[in-house]
Enzyme design. Structure first.
Site, PDB file in Angstrom:
ATOM      1  N   VAL A  99       0.858  -1.182   0.000  1.00 12.68           N
ATOM      2  CA  VAL A  99       0.000   0.000   0.000  1.00 12.68           C
ATOM      3  C   VAL A  99       0.891   1.227   0.000  1.00 12.68           C
ATOM      4  CG1 VAL A  99      -1.812   1.257   1.222  1.00 12.68           C
ATOM      5  CG2 VAL A  99      -1.729  -1.250   1.358  1.00 12.68           C
ATOM      6  N   CYS A 100       0.569   2.203  -0.832  1.00 13.15           N
ATOM      7  CA  CYS A 100       1.265   3.484  -0.836  1.00 13.15           C
ATOM      8  C   CYS A 100       2.771   3.271  -1.063  1.00 13.15           C
ATOM      9  CB  CYS A 100       0.958   4.223   0.466  1.00 13.15           C
ATOM     10  SG  CYS A 100       1.358   5.977   0.486  1.00 13.15           S
ATOM     11  N   THR A 101       3.618   3.903  -0.261  1.00 13.03           N
ATOM     12  CA  THR A 101       5.067   3.773  -0.453  1.00 13.03           C
ATOM     13  C   THR A 101       5.603   2.420   0.005  1.00 13.03           C
ATOM     14  OG1 THR A 101       5.468   4.879   1.672  1.00 13.03           O
ATOM     15  CG2 THR A 101       5.478   6.253  -0.309  1.00 13.03           C
ATOM     16  N   GLY A 102       4.726   1.550   0.449  1.00 11.70           N
ATOM     17  CA  GLY A 102       5.142   0.182   0.712  1.00 11.70           C
ATOM     18  C   GLY A 102       5.688  -0.487  -0.540  1.00 11.70           C
ATOM     19  N   GLY A 149      -2.207   2.394  -4.671  1.00 13.71           N
ATOM     20  CA  GLY A 149      -1.766   3.783  -4.641  1.00 13.71           C
ATOM     21  C   GLY A 149      -1.723   4.296  -3.207  1.00 13.71           C
TER      22      GLY A 149
END
Length: 232
Positions: A99-102, A149
């Site tokens: 998720v996200c910057t993961g 995102g």
């Protein structure tokens, strides 16, 4: 058989990146969701403290690995033991996810090379440093790898994973049970949709902090892969 989901936490993680997916994945039939940290240490995220966590390094395998993002993602990548745990668990997982910057953590672990991947819009170009193909989609699936995102995309990501594991009707039943029917009061949740003054204000607030983080990630990527290229 029980499906084991592991969500690895680290200092500086964004709580909604993992609490959103956790809420949905925990309702999946025959699922065991483990929220873990290195050594089982307590993790503070956005003012909330999460304790009684599993020891990440003691988990042998999982079916789903869901890596959340946050401002601490750079330090997480620099933590060799944390990154090795992500790399090891991703190798065993049926569905590695982020998720996200993961997705930058997955990229640093070598999971995304040659794959399309999503990320928070402000960080997305950095995926190229790890050999990934940045994709502006809210949920991106490339083979068995799912990436989402920014932040709230984690809820949609979790529903997509449930559908892949248990079928669409089960995913829809969980969606209904949680009354997930987003209807935001503003249409400003993506940079191309936000009013120009709002976009400018957010850009100005993030520029200094992002620039330093981007430089660190570029150095990390170069060290991990001598052929890493800077994003265009």
């Amino acid at each position: 058989m029980t499906t084991t989901v592991v969500i690895p936490l680290y200092p500086g993680v964004t709580q909604l990146d993992f609490t959103g997916p956790h809420q949905f994945l925990a309702r999946m039939p025959d699922a065991k969701v483990l929220v873990a940290s290195r050594g089982g240490a307590d993790i503070e995220a956005d003012g909330l403290c999460f304790s009684r966590l599993a020891d990440l390094e003691a988990i042998e395998r999982c079916d789903v690995l869901c890596v959340p993002g946050g401002w601490g993602c750079v330090e997480a990548i620099e933590d060799e033991r944390f990154l090795e745990s992500v790399r090891r668990l991703a190798a065993s997982a049926r569905y590695p996810a982020s998720v996200c910057t993961g997705s930058l953590i997955l990229g640093a672990a070598g999971v995304l090379r040659g794959r399309r991947a999503a990320c928070d819009w402000a960080w997305r170009p950095l995926l190229e440093l790890f050999g990934a193909i940045p994709d502006a989609g809210r949920i991106v699936r490339d083979g068995d790898v799912f990436t989402g995102g920014g932040v709230t995309a984690g809820i949609d990501l979790s529903l997509a994973i449930v559908a892949a594991l248990r079928g669409e009707e089960v995913a829809q039943a969980i969606q209904l049970g949680l009354e997930y029917a987003p209807a935001p009061p503003f249409d400003a949740g993506r940079p191309e949709l936000a009013p120009p003054p709002v976009r400018a204000a957010v850009d100005a607030a993030m520029t200094g902090r992002l620039s330093a983080q981007h430089d660190r990630i570029a150095r990390i990527a170069a060290a991990l892969s001598p052929v890493a290229q800077a994003p265009s």
